[in-house]
Design an enzyme around this catalytic site. Structure first.
Site, PDB file in Angstrom:
ATOM      1  N   TYR A 188       0.811  -1.227   0.000  1.00  0.00           N
ATOM      2  CA  TYR A 188       0.000   0.000   0.000  1.00  0.00           C
ATOM      3  C   TYR A 188       0.841   1.273   0.000  1.00  0.00           C
ATOM      4  O   TYR A 188       0.304   2.354  -0.187  1.00  0.00           O
ATOM      5  CB  TYR A 188      -0.952   0.032   1.207  1.00  0.00           C
ATOM      6  CG  TYR A 188      -1.849  -1.171   1.349  1.00  0.00           C
ATOM      7  CD1 TYR A 188      -2.000  -2.091   0.308  1.00  0.00           C
ATOM      8  CD2 TYR A 188      -2.547  -1.401   2.536  1.00  0.00           C
ATOM      9  CE1 TYR A 188      -2.814  -3.203   0.453  1.00  0.00           C
ATOM     10  CE2 TYR A 188      -3.366  -2.512   2.679  1.00  0.00           C
ATOM     11  CZ  TYR A 188      -3.498  -3.414   1.640  1.00  0.00           C
ATOM     12  OH  TYR A 188      -4.302  -4.511   1.788  1.00  0.00           O
TER      13      TYR A 188
ATOM     14  N   GLY B 104     -17.600  -4.117  -1.578  1.00  0.00           N
ATOM     15  CA  GLY B 104     -17.389  -4.137  -3.015  1.00  0.00           C
ATOM     16  C   GLY B 104     -15.965  -3.705  -3.234  1.00  0.00           C
ATOM     17  O   GLY B 104     -15.059  -4.216  -2.591  1.00  0.00           O
TER      18      GLY B 104
ATOM     19  N   ILE C 116     -16.540   7.063   7.530  1.00  0.00           N
ATOM     20  CA  ILE C 116     -15.697   6.427   8.554  1.00  0.00           C
ATOM     21  C   ILE C 116     -16.456   6.416   9.882  1.00  0.00           C
ATOM     22  O   ILE C 116     -16.536   5.392  10.569  1.00  0.00           O
ATOM     23  CB  ILE C 116     -14.337   7.163   8.695  1.00  0.00           C
ATOM     24  CG1 ILE C 116     -13.478   6.924   7.442  1.00  0.00           C
ATOM     25  CG2 ILE C 116     -13.590   6.703   9.954  1.00  0.00           C
ATOM     26  CD1 ILE C 116     -12.212   7.785   7.375  1.00  0.00           C
TER      27      ILE C 116
END
EC number: 1.1.1.-
Length: 323
Positions: free
Chosen positions: A55, A220, A277
């Site tokens: 990442y 997803g 969030i």
């Protein structure tokens, strides 16, 4: 851990919060964003933070954790931090240096969890995705049992509290579990898992071995064009999820997250949006009925968003098997 932080006990005795914050973002998102959103996530109540060498954000995520410790919001032991061994470091002599490098970037003394990110070994080197002159990915052939032994040594050295795997299928898990002289079982298998690809057979297998299934892309996917077909259906627009969201007065994302928790799956909620969030921690505030759960089970269509076609010819490609 926070009272709202329900945890699951791992097979090595450590505890993992069942709701995690995924930190991955596509390369076009500035790295500084990872610092900002990880701090927001901790402020919102997330205690399980998921990162990886791949990442390219471990410095920012580590800094976010350390700044929330420095300001008294949390203690290090309140945070469950995961990093992952990238595929170019599967050779056993490369494992510990890779973890030490991740720790150095995050400026942490240990990770709570270190995972083999993928079973598909790639040619060692600095490049994340080494390719030949024709642009074809260069594979490496490594016995993952030797990689696992090096992971066990990292646990013994105190660099990782727990060790596990990611993107493994049943056969690959069994190879580790049946390894002669196995010292530690993987505590988890982190895989793509959502209502369109619910992994029910793999989940049952993992439960039978006391291995936790951790779901990524649980909402997803963010449809990164490098991996994801832009024509694939958008999970959070699914009519069944939208109807359930309406019924429970929640968002479709919360329905998708709650679904996983009720099947005994640890779920990662990835969002770089402050409102979402904060919203995602509401997953503990409501329950789906058995009928709701069955309706969501019915959405499965074995659709994986992450299509690593360039890796489909790899001998360890995990989707060659049924599960």
């Amino acid at each position: 851990m926070d009272s709202k932080h329900q945890c699951v006990k791992l097979n090595d005795g450590h505890f993992m919060p069942v709701l995690g914050f995924g930190t991955y973002a596509p390369p076009e998102v500035p790295r500084s964003k990872a610092l900002e959103v990880t701090k927001l996530a901790i402020e919102a109540g997330f205690r399980h933070i998921d990162s990886a060498h791949l990442y390219n954000n471990e410095e920012q995520v580590g800094l976010a954790i350390r700044s929330k410790i420095a300001d008294g919001s949390v203690k290090r032991e309140d945070i469950f931090y995961t990093s992952k061994l990238w595929s170019t470091f599967h050779r056993p002599e490369l494992v510990r240096p890779a973890l030490e490098n991740s720790l150095k970037k995050a400026q942490l003394d240990y990770v709570d969890l270190y995972l083999i990110h993928s079973p598909m070994s790639l040619k060692p080197g600095e490049e994340l995705s080494p390719t030949d002159e024709n642009g074809k990915v260069i594979f490496d052939i490594v016995d993952l049992c030797t990689t696992w032994e090096a992971m066990e040594e990292c646990k013994d050295a105190g660099l990782a509290k727990s060790i596990g795997v990611s993107n493994f299928n049943r056969r690959q898990l069994e190879m580790i579990l049946n390894k002669p002289g196995l010292k530690y079982k993987p505590v988890c298998n982190q895989v793509e898992c959502h209502p369109y690809f619910n992994r029910s057979k793999l989940l049952d297998f993992c439960k039978s071995k006391d291995i936790v299934l951790v779901a990524y892309s649980a909402l997803g996917s963010q449809r990164d064009k490098r991996w994801v077909d832009p024509n694939s259906p958008v999970l959070l627009e699914d009519p069944v999820l939208c109807a359930l969201a309406k019924k429970h007065k929640r968002t479709p994302a919360l329905i998708a997250l709650r679904y996983q928790l009720q099947r005994g799956v640890v779920v990662l909620a990835k969002s770089y949006n402050e409102q979402r969030i904060r919203e995602n921690v509401q997953v503990f505030e409501f329950q789906l009925t058995a009928e709701d759960m069955r309706a969501i089970d019915g959405l499965n269509r074995n659709l994986h968003y992450f299509n690593s076609d360039s890796l489909a010819s790899h001998p360890n490609y995990p989707y060659s098997d049924e599960y």
